[in-house]
Design a protein around this motif. Structure first.
Motif, PDB file in Angstrom:
ATOM      1  N   SER A 192       0.635  -1.085  -0.005  1.00  0.00           N
ATOM      2  CA  SER A 192      -0.326   0.224   0.268  1.00  0.00           C
ATOM      3  C   SER A 192       0.554   0.759  -0.096  1.00  0.00           C
ATOM      4  O   SER A 192       0.618   2.506  -0.363  1.00  0.00           O
ATOM      5  CB  SER A 192      -1.084   0.085   1.269  1.00  0.00           C
ATOM      6  OG  SER A 192      -0.265   0.029   2.637  1.00  0.00           O
ATOM      7  N   ARG A 193       1.825   1.373   0.303  1.00  0.00           N
ATOM      8  CA  ARG A 193       2.854   2.831   0.746  1.00  0.00           C
ATOM      9  C   ARG A 193       3.410   2.751  -0.882  1.00  0.00           C
ATOM     10  O   ARG A 193       3.197   3.395  -1.302  1.00  0.00           O
ATOM     11  CB  ARG A 193       3.757   1.973   2.194  1.00  0.00           C
ATOM     12  CG  ARG A 193       5.135   3.200   2.176  1.00  0.00           C
ATOM     13  CD  ARG A 193       4.135   4.759   2.037  1.00  0.00           C
ATOM     14  NE  ARG A 193       3.679   4.514   3.334  1.00  0.00           N
ATOM     15  CZ  ARG A 193       4.008   4.787   4.427  1.00  0.00           C
ATOM     16  NH1 ARG A 193       5.204   5.123   4.729  1.00  0.00           N
ATOM     17  NH2 ARG A 193       3.418   5.292   5.582  1.00  0.00           N
ATOM     18  N   GLY A 202       0.286  10.547  -4.362  1.00  0.00           N
ATOM     19  CA  GLY A 202      -0.730  10.600  -3.390  1.00  0.00           C
ATOM     20  C   GLY A 202       1.146  10.403  -1.844  1.00  0.00           C
ATOM     21  O   GLY A 202      -0.258  10.937   0.179  1.00  0.00           O
ATOM     22  N   TYR A 203       1.619  10.255  -2.133  1.00  0.00           N
ATOM     23  CA  TYR A 203       2.777   9.883  -0.855  1.00  0.00           C
ATOM     24  C   TYR A 203       3.919  11.066  -0.942  1.00  0.00           C
ATOM     25  O   TYR A 203       4.016  10.122  -2.027  1.00  0.00           O
ATOM     26  CB  TYR A 203       2.520   8.636  -0.119  1.00  0.00           C
ATOM     27  CG  TYR A 203       3.494   8.231   1.186  1.00  0.00           C
ATOM     28  CD1 TYR A 203       3.164   8.908   2.457  1.00  0.00           C
ATOM     29  CD2 TYR A 203       5.070   7.854   1.594  1.00  0.00           C
ATOM     30  CE1 TYR A 203       3.400   8.627   3.611  1.00  0.00           C
ATOM     31  CE2 TYR A 203       5.828   8.588   2.356  1.00  0.00           C
ATOM     32  CZ  TYR A 203       5.544   8.191   3.481  1.00  0.00           C
ATOM     33  OH  TYR A 203       6.130   7.874   4.765  1.00  0.00           O
ATOM     34  N   SER A 238       1.326   3.992  -2.680  1.00  0.00           N
ATOM     35  CA  SER A 238       0.601   5.926  -2.105  1.00  0.00           C
ATOM     36  C   SER A 238       1.561   6.157  -2.853  1.00  0.00           C
ATOM     37  O   SER A 238       1.288   7.237  -3.749  1.00  0.00           O
ATOM     38  CB  SER A 238       0.914   5.580  -0.713  1.00  0.00           C
ATOM     39  OG  SER A 238       0.189   6.753  -0.481  1.00  0.00           O
TER      40      SER A 238
END
Length: 277
Positions: free
Chosen positions: A33-34, A42-43, A37
């Protein structure tokens, strides 16, 4: 836009390494997920993390990795942020790309490039869109278009080559007075060291373009270049290597048909004088 492009390039490097997001996350002590992202923009990721990902993905292009590392730090806040709730996202993305561009090549067949328009010319063109805009919307878009021209000035102005078809010079948007002032402005801008105007006269031959406006924005390295297409439904941004190569070829073909800068300025001057009759 810049953070999303960073994520896109990291995803491409991962896919070239034949790694899934899950596998990449496990190798770096993170999670699927990281990684996803980061790749979606988004991160915000650090420069050191980008370098580490480049090593994990076995990327041998150190120049590219360092250019990606310099793209970290989150979204750039610039003058365009004041328009964030007023104008379409594609317009803001274009302003951000122009702000960071190392160079720009522009091709216009019908409309003159927005970055080289006078306020009156811009207002005339913007007022004629479909569906029609409210007067305050015309003013917002006109002021945004003029503010984009800041990249042509200052201590480190961007190098711009604009390839203009003769048709764009003769469209007479806004009437003779506006058109004359616009051509005068083009001649003034052509005197700047960082602006080169090339005109394709009628009868010069064919070239591989549909007539939509093209802006080729140079990145820190060629791999990070971006193409913006000005379409009837808004901006389209292209950044894959085959797409970039296609538009470099298109611009090369168009520029090969164009007059030299001195001859181009002479043609603009002649067209302007024709408008006085």
């Amino acid at each position: 836009m810049r953070q999303r492009r960073l994520g896109t390039e990291l995803r491409r490097l991962r896919e070239q390494a034949d790694l899934s997001a899950t596998a990449a996350g496990a190798q770096m002590g993170s999670s699927q997920s990281r990684v996803s992202s980061i790749e979606s923009g988004g991160y915000a990721v650090s420069a050191d993390r980008v370098r580490a990902m480049g090593r994990e993905y076995r990327c041998a292009d150190r120049e590219l990795i360092e250019a990606l590392a310099r793209m970290t730090g989150g979204r750039t806040r610039g003058w365009w942020d004041e328009y964030r709730d007023i104008l379409p996202a594609g317009m803001l993305d274009l302003a951000e790309l122009e702000h960071h561009a190392s160079s720009m090549r522009i091709a216009s067949v019908i409309h003159l490039p927005g970055i080289l328009q006078t306020r009156e010319h811009a207002r005339a063109v913007i007022s004629d869109v479909v569906p029609p805009l409210e007067p305050y919307e015309v003013e917002h878009r006109g002021s945004y278009r003029i503010k984009r021209q800041a990249v042509l000035h200052g201590e480190h102005p961007v190098e711009v080559t604009a390839i203009l078809h003769e048709a764009a010079l003769r469209m007479d948007f806004g009437g003779p007075d506006v058109a004359r002032a616009q051509l005068t402005y083009l001649l003034e801008m052509a005197e700047r060291d960082n602006v080169t105007l090339r005109v394709i006269p009628f009868g010069s031959g064919t070239f591989p373009s549909s007539g939509q406006g093209i802006i080729y924005l140079g990145g820190e390295v060629q791999h990070l270049d971006t193409v913006q297409l000005d379409t009837d439904h808004g901006s389209e941004f292209l950044d894959t290597q085959p797409q970039l190569a296609r538009y470099r070829h298109t611009l090369d073909r168009m520029e090969a048909l164009a007059l030299a800068p001195a001859g181009s300025q002479d043609m603009i001057d002649r067209i302007q004088r024709d408008l006085r009759r």
